[in-house]
Design a protein around this motif. Structure first.
Motif, PDB file in Angstrom:
ATOM      1  N   VAL A 199      27.100  -1.767 -24.810  1.00 40.51           N
ATOM      2  CA  VAL A 199      27.670  -1.278 -23.550  1.00 40.51           C
ATOM      3  C   VAL A 199      29.192  -1.204 -23.663  1.00 40.51           C
ATOM      4  O   VAL A 199      29.825  -0.229 -23.233  1.00 40.51           O
ATOM      5  CB  VAL A 199      27.248  -2.189 -22.371  1.00 40.51           C
ATOM      6  CG1 VAL A 199      27.989  -1.797 -21.105  1.00 40.51           C
ATOM      7  CG2 VAL A 199      25.736  -2.111 -22.154  1.00 40.51           C
ATOM      8  N   ARG A 200      29.792  -2.223 -24.259  1.00 42.59           N
ATOM      9  CA  ARG A 200      31.254  -2.253 -24.414  1.00 42.59           C
ATOM     10  C   ARG A 200      31.738  -1.063 -25.260  1.00 42.59           C
ATOM     11  O   ARG A 200      32.765  -0.440 -24.938  1.00 42.59           O
ATOM     12  CB  ARG A 200      31.667  -3.577 -25.073  1.00 42.59           C
ATOM     13  CG  ARG A 200      33.174  -3.697 -25.365  1.00 42.59           C
ATOM     14  CD  ARG A 200      33.991  -3.831 -24.093  1.00 42.59           C
ATOM     15  NE  ARG A 200      35.402  -3.967 -24.396  1.00 42.59           N
ATOM     16  CZ  ARG A 200      36.027  -5.133 -24.612  1.00 42.59           C
ATOM     17  NH1 ARG A 200      35.336  -6.281 -24.549  1.00 42.59           N
ATOM     18  NH2 ARG A 200      37.327  -5.171 -24.869  1.00 42.59           N
ATOM     19  N   TYR A 201      30.994  -0.747 -26.310  1.00 44.48           N
ATOM     20  CA  TYR A 201      31.367   0.396 -27.145  1.00 44.48           C
ATOM     21  C   TYR A 201      31.467   1.670 -26.307  1.00 44.48           C
ATOM     22  O   TYR A 201      32.448   2.426 -26.396  1.00 44.48           O
ATOM     23  CB  TYR A 201      30.344   0.604 -28.268  1.00 44.48           C
ATOM     24  CG  TYR A 201      30.533   1.909 -29.015  1.00 44.48           C
ATOM     25  CD1 TYR A 201      31.378   1.994 -30.103  1.00 44.48           C
ATOM     26  CD2 TYR A 201      29.875   3.075 -28.587  1.00 44.48           C
ATOM     27  CE1 TYR A 201      31.574   3.199 -30.772  1.00 44.48           C
ATOM     28  CE2 TYR A 201      30.068   4.283 -29.239  1.00 44.48           C
ATOM     29  CZ  TYR A 201      30.911   4.343 -30.337  1.00 44.48           C
ATOM     30  OH  TYR A 201      31.106   5.549 -30.975  1.00 44.48           O
ATOM     31  N   ASN A 202      30.452   1.927 -25.487  1.00 44.90           N
ATOM     32  CA  ASN A 202      30.438   3.155 -24.688  1.00 44.90           C
ATOM     33  C   ASN A 202      31.533   3.165 -23.635  1.00 44.90           C
ATOM     34  O   ASN A 202      32.058   4.227 -23.284  1.00 44.90           O
ATOM     35  CB  ASN A 202      29.062   3.338 -24.045  1.00 44.90           C
ATOM     36  CG  ASN A 202      28.031   3.828 -25.044  1.00 44.90           C
ATOM     37  OD1 ASN A 202      28.022   4.980 -25.442  1.00 44.90           O
ATOM     38  ND2 ASN A 202      27.169   2.923 -25.495  1.00 44.90           N
ATOM     39  N   LEU A 205      34.615   4.007 -25.619  1.00 47.06           N
ATOM     40  CA  LEU A 205      34.570   5.374 -26.137  1.00 47.06           C
ATOM     41  C   LEU A 205      35.191   6.364 -25.151  1.00 47.06           C
ATOM     42  O   LEU A 205      35.806   7.353 -25.557  1.00 47.06           O
ATOM     43  CB  LEU A 205      33.122   5.767 -26.425  1.00 47.06           C
ATOM     44  CG  LEU A 205      32.889   7.154 -27.030  1.00 47.06           C
ATOM     45  CD1 LEU A 205      33.518   7.249 -28.416  1.00 47.06           C
ATOM     46  CD2 LEU A 205      31.392   7.466 -27.103  1.00 47.06           C
ATOM     47  N   GLU A 206      35.012   6.099 -23.868  1.00 49.44           N
ATOM     48  CA  GLU A 206      35.594   6.980 -22.853  1.00 49.44           C
ATOM     49  C   GLU A 206      37.120   6.982 -22.930  1.00 49.44           C
ATOM     50  O   GLU A 206      37.767   7.979 -22.605  1.00 49.44           O
ATOM     51  CB  GLU A 206      35.125   6.547 -21.460  1.00 49.44           C
ATOM     52  CG  GLU A 206      33.637   6.742 -21.239  1.00 49.44           C
ATOM     53  CD  GLU A 206      33.201   6.319 -19.843  1.00 49.44           C
ATOM     54  OE1 GLU A 206      34.088   5.967 -19.033  1.00 49.44           O
ATOM     55  OE2 GLU A 206      31.992   6.352 -19.568  1.00 49.44           O
ATOM     56  N   GLU A 389      25.006   2.818 -20.333  1.00 52.82           N
ATOM     57  CA  GLU A 389      25.944   2.509 -19.262  1.00 52.82           C
ATOM     58  C   GLU A 389      25.729   1.103 -18.707  1.00 52.82           C
ATOM     59  O   GLU A 389      26.407   0.690 -17.778  1.00 52.82           O
ATOM     60  CB  GLU A 389      25.792   3.532 -18.123  1.00 52.82           C
ATOM     61  CG  GLU A 389      26.141   4.942 -18.529  1.00 52.82           C
ATOM     62  CD  GLU A 389      25.899   5.950 -17.415  1.00 52.82           C
ATOM     63  OE1 GLU A 389      26.008   7.157 -17.685  1.00 52.82           O
ATOM     64  OE2 GLU A 389      25.597   5.534 -16.284  1.00 52.82           O
ATOM     65  N   GLY A 390      24.781   0.384 -19.276  1.00 52.42           N
ATOM     66  CA  GLY A 390      24.515  -0.958 -18.791  1.00 52.42           C
ATOM     67  C   GLY A 390      23.704  -0.978 -17.513  1.00 52.42           C
ATOM     68  O   GLY A 390      23.546  -2.018 -16.898  1.00 52.42           O
ATOM     69  N   LYS A 391      23.194   0.199 -17.080  1.00 46.89           N
ATOM     70  CA  LYS A 391      22.415   0.275 -15.842  1.00 46.89           C
ATOM     71  C   LYS A 391      20.936   0.336 -16.211  1.00 46.89           C
ATOM     72  O   LYS A 391      20.305   1.386 -16.172  1.00 46.89           O
ATOM     73  CB  LYS A 391      22.809   1.505 -15.030  1.00 46.89           C
ATOM     74  CG  LYS A 391      24.271   1.511 -14.587  1.00 46.89           C
ATOM     75  CD  LYS A 391      24.620   2.820 -13.890  1.00 46.89           C
ATOM     76  CE  LYS A 391      26.086   2.857 -13.487  1.00 46.89           C
ATOM     77  NZ  LYS A 391      26.462   4.149 -12.885  1.00 46.89           N
ATOM     78  N   VAL A 392      20.402  -0.799 -16.604  1.00 48.88           N
ATOM     79  CA  VAL A 392      19.032  -0.829 -17.094  1.00 48.88           C
ATOM     80  C   VAL A 392      18.273  -1.965 -16.435  1.00 48.88           C
ATOM     81  O   VAL A 392      18.850  -3.007 -16.118  1.00 48.88           O
ATOM     82  CB  VAL A 392      19.026  -0.995 -18.632  1.00 48.88           C
ATOM     83  CG1 VAL A 392      19.633  -2.313 -19.024  1.00 48.88           C
ATOM     84  CG2 VAL A 392      17.630  -0.860 -19.208  1.00 48.88           C
ATOM     85  N   VAL A 393      16.981  -1.738 -16.206  1.00 46.67           N
ATOM     86  CA  VAL A 393      16.138  -2.790 -15.652  1.00 46.67           C
ATOM     87  C   VAL A 393      15.688  -3.648 -16.821  1.00 46.67           C
ATOM     88  O   VAL A 393      14.776  -3.286 -17.555  1.00 46.67           O
ATOM     89  CB  VAL A 393      14.930  -2.194 -14.915  1.00 46.67           C
ATOM     90  CG1 VAL A 393      14.129  -3.318 -14.268  1.00 46.67           C
ATOM     91  CG2 VAL A 393      15.379  -1.208 -13.873  1.00 46.67           C
TER      92      VAL A 393
END
Length: 586
Positions: A199-202, A205-206, A389-393
């Motif tokens: 998640v941190r990588y993405n 990356l932005e 994006e870290g938005k996962v169940v």
């Protein structure tokens, strides 16, 4: 049960010959829509076609000529259907005894036993398992159990996606910002810890698009065997495996074989290199090694330009399909399987069409024995899950949340506070996992699911807990009979036969056929929904009729206790087949 069916069909076939002059080409027993109409029914459409008469006329002629005896008590024609009522003792005893002898599934076991590989889960080692993995795992285990129930040898397989640029992204982020931290120092499960760096990588990356080039450079170092890179990769993967194993145990996922892409990608390259020499693969203007897609199976018209799929990048690094080519080859070579089932989401439909087409073109005759069991997405109110994006169940979080809901429900029902915390925890875990699996398997695989935790844990309606509760309810009745020393050994079931008992028996009789259809259709929802129908039929029976009571004759009590015991056996068979544990008390 086969003997009973054959006896009934034999009499009907003889009547057909007596009435129409020859034996029927086709004749099958099924069930009428309502139990009060009869025990079995014959659809007369095929007879009408064979003998050139109206289906209704065929049913009426059979009803008027069928001999009534000790087995067939009466018949009636309803439109094109011939309904049949048979002797209750013959009807109930044949099936109850079959179940008690654990022989009720014998009739569906295939004569030709296959070796079937079911590949499921296939997680990436850069993040923890999520809700989508739970649907995948539930389906993979269920299909494995179903195939085994038919007498096949099943090899449950997990292909670990442990290499590739996505893995390098989490490695790169940990190297840059991890400062030597570990799962132990952060008090995190290993898979969650590594997922944090993906998640941190993405996120980074932005702000810095050049990270993409660094991740690719790290992949090249890995494929070139750089010792430091390999060591870091092994360390982070081991953290993930430890975390995965905890989730596997919690959700009841079992595997016989593990494949690792890191061990197969080189073989994939070799197969591609050989294919280049044979003209199967070629190089495009960008330098990619490609396979041209020009067959009708890809929906390409004559006017379409030839499409292509990349199997090697210009720098020689492999892609997903390269690894899948190699792994599939190894499966058939090492395990001598007759079929290979890939349980993978519907977003990979095109990928598997390409894979199977390549394998066929390369010359593997078993390519047609590969099947992609495609399934739909799992949605929540916020929409599709996005792990980058870290938005996962998260799977662990969901299981824990469901366990808390189950614990609350148990405490509400345990009004006397007789259960200790350990027993509550044990029951809550089985109820929670059962609720998730049942909900995820209750629709056809191709359908998308909007997962509702609160609805799935309900003890009412078409849910796992409702079916588990039904089993526990039957166990309680049988336990009471034992505590009261009620002797329910019985071979006389002539007292059974009311509408609710017939309806329940018909559901028990249909169970083996539902397993066969579930296997043929690759559809476990056949079983989940039938288990619910059995549970509902039992509760309708029990809410209307007493089993143990002073005003119920002993012979009827004994017959009903045997009947509900058989029901509990089938419920357990069905729940276990979809990976759900039963509880004797809830």
């Amino acid at each position: 049960m086969d003997n009973l069916r054959e006896s009934i069909l034999s009499q009907i076939k003889k009547t057909v010959k007596d009435v129409f002059g020859k034996y029927p080409d086709k004749l099958e027993l099924s069930f009428p829509p309502e139990a009060k109409m009869g025990d079995f029914t014959i659809e007369c459409f095929s007879l009408a076609e064979q003998f050139g008469i109206n289906p209704k006329e065929a049913a009426n002629k059979l009803a008027g000529n069928l001999v009534i005896d000790n087995l067939i008590l009466n018949t009636s024609a309803v439109g094109p259907y011939l309904n049949i009522k048979i002797n209750n003792n013959s009807l109930f005893s044949s099936y109850i005894n079959l179940i008690k002898n654990n022989s009720n599934l014998d009739e569906i076991k295939t004569k030709i036993h296959e070796r079937i590989m079911v590949e499921y889960l296939s997680p990436n080692t850069n993040k923890p398992l999520h809700l989508g993995h739970l649907r995948n795992g539930a389906m993979g285990m269920a299909m494995s159990n179903i195939f085994e129930g038919l007498g096949n040898k099943v090899i449950k397989t997990n292909l670990i996606n442990d290499r590739g640029v996505h893995i390098c992204k989490s490695m790169l982020a940990w190297e840059k910002w991890g400062k030597g931290s570990t799962p132990e120092s952060e008090n995190m499960k290993g898979d969650h810890f590594v997922g944090k760096w993906y998640v941190r990588y993405n996120q980074e990356l932005e702000k810095n698009p050049k990270l993409e080039e660094e991740a690719m450079a790290l992949l090249r170092k890995w494929e070139n065997g750089d010792p430091e890179t390999i060591k870091r990769w092994e360390t982070m993967n081991n953290w993930v495996y430890k975390g995965f194993n905890e989730t596997y145990d919690k959700f009841g996922l079992k595997f016989d074989v593990f494949y690792f892409e890191s061990n197969t990608y080189k073989l994939g390259k070799d197969i591609v290199e050989d294919g280049i020499k044979r003209g199967i693969f070629s190089k495009n203007e960008k330098g990619n090694i490609i396979f041209k897609l020009s067959k009708s199976e890809f929906g390409l018209n004559k006017e379409d330009t030839i499409k292509e799929v990349t199997v090697l990048r210009p720098d020689g690094t492999s892609v997903y399909i390269t690894q899948d080519i190699a792994t599939t080859v190894l499966k058939f070579k090492e395990h001598k399987v007759n079929r290979s089932i890939f349980v993978v989401g519907s977003e990979q439909n095109y990928h598997f069409k390409c894979l199977f087409s390549i394998l066929k073109e390369v010359g593997y005759k078993w390519a047609d024995s590969c099947y992609h069991l495609s399934y739909g997405m799992v949605y929540l109110p916020e929409g599709k899950m996005k792990s980058r994006e870290g938005k996962v169940v998260d799977a662990d979080d969901l299981i824990n949340q469901m366990t808390e809901l189950a614990t609350e429900e148990i405490r509400k029902r345990d009004l006397g506070h007789k259960l200790d915390d350990e027993e509550i925890k044990k029951r809550a875990s089985k109820i929670a996992v059962g609720a998730i699996k049942y909900y995820l398997l209750s629709v056809k695989p191709a359908q998308n699911i909007h997962f509702d935790p609160q609805a799935s844990i309900s003890f009412d309606g078409n849910t796992g807990p409702y079916c588990q509760y039904t089993y526990a309810r039957i166990f309680g009745i049988l336990d009471k009979a034992k505590s009261e020393n009620i002797d329910f050994r019985s071979e006389d079931f002539s007292s059974l036969g009311n509408t609710e008992e017939i309806a329940l028996l018909q559901k028990l009789i249909q169970f083996p056929k539902e397993i066969m259809l579930a296997a043929e259709e690759f559809n476990p929802s056949r079983i989940t929904n039938h288990i619910f129908e059995i549970s509902r039929s039992f509760n309708q029976f029990y809410n209307k009729h007493k089993v143990i009571s002073d005003d119920v004759p002993h012979e009827l009590t004994a017959a009903r206790l045997n009947f509900i015991h058989a029901t509990s056996i089938v419920l357990k068979q069905g729940l276990n087949m979809i990976g759900i544990d039963v509880l004797e008390r809830m």
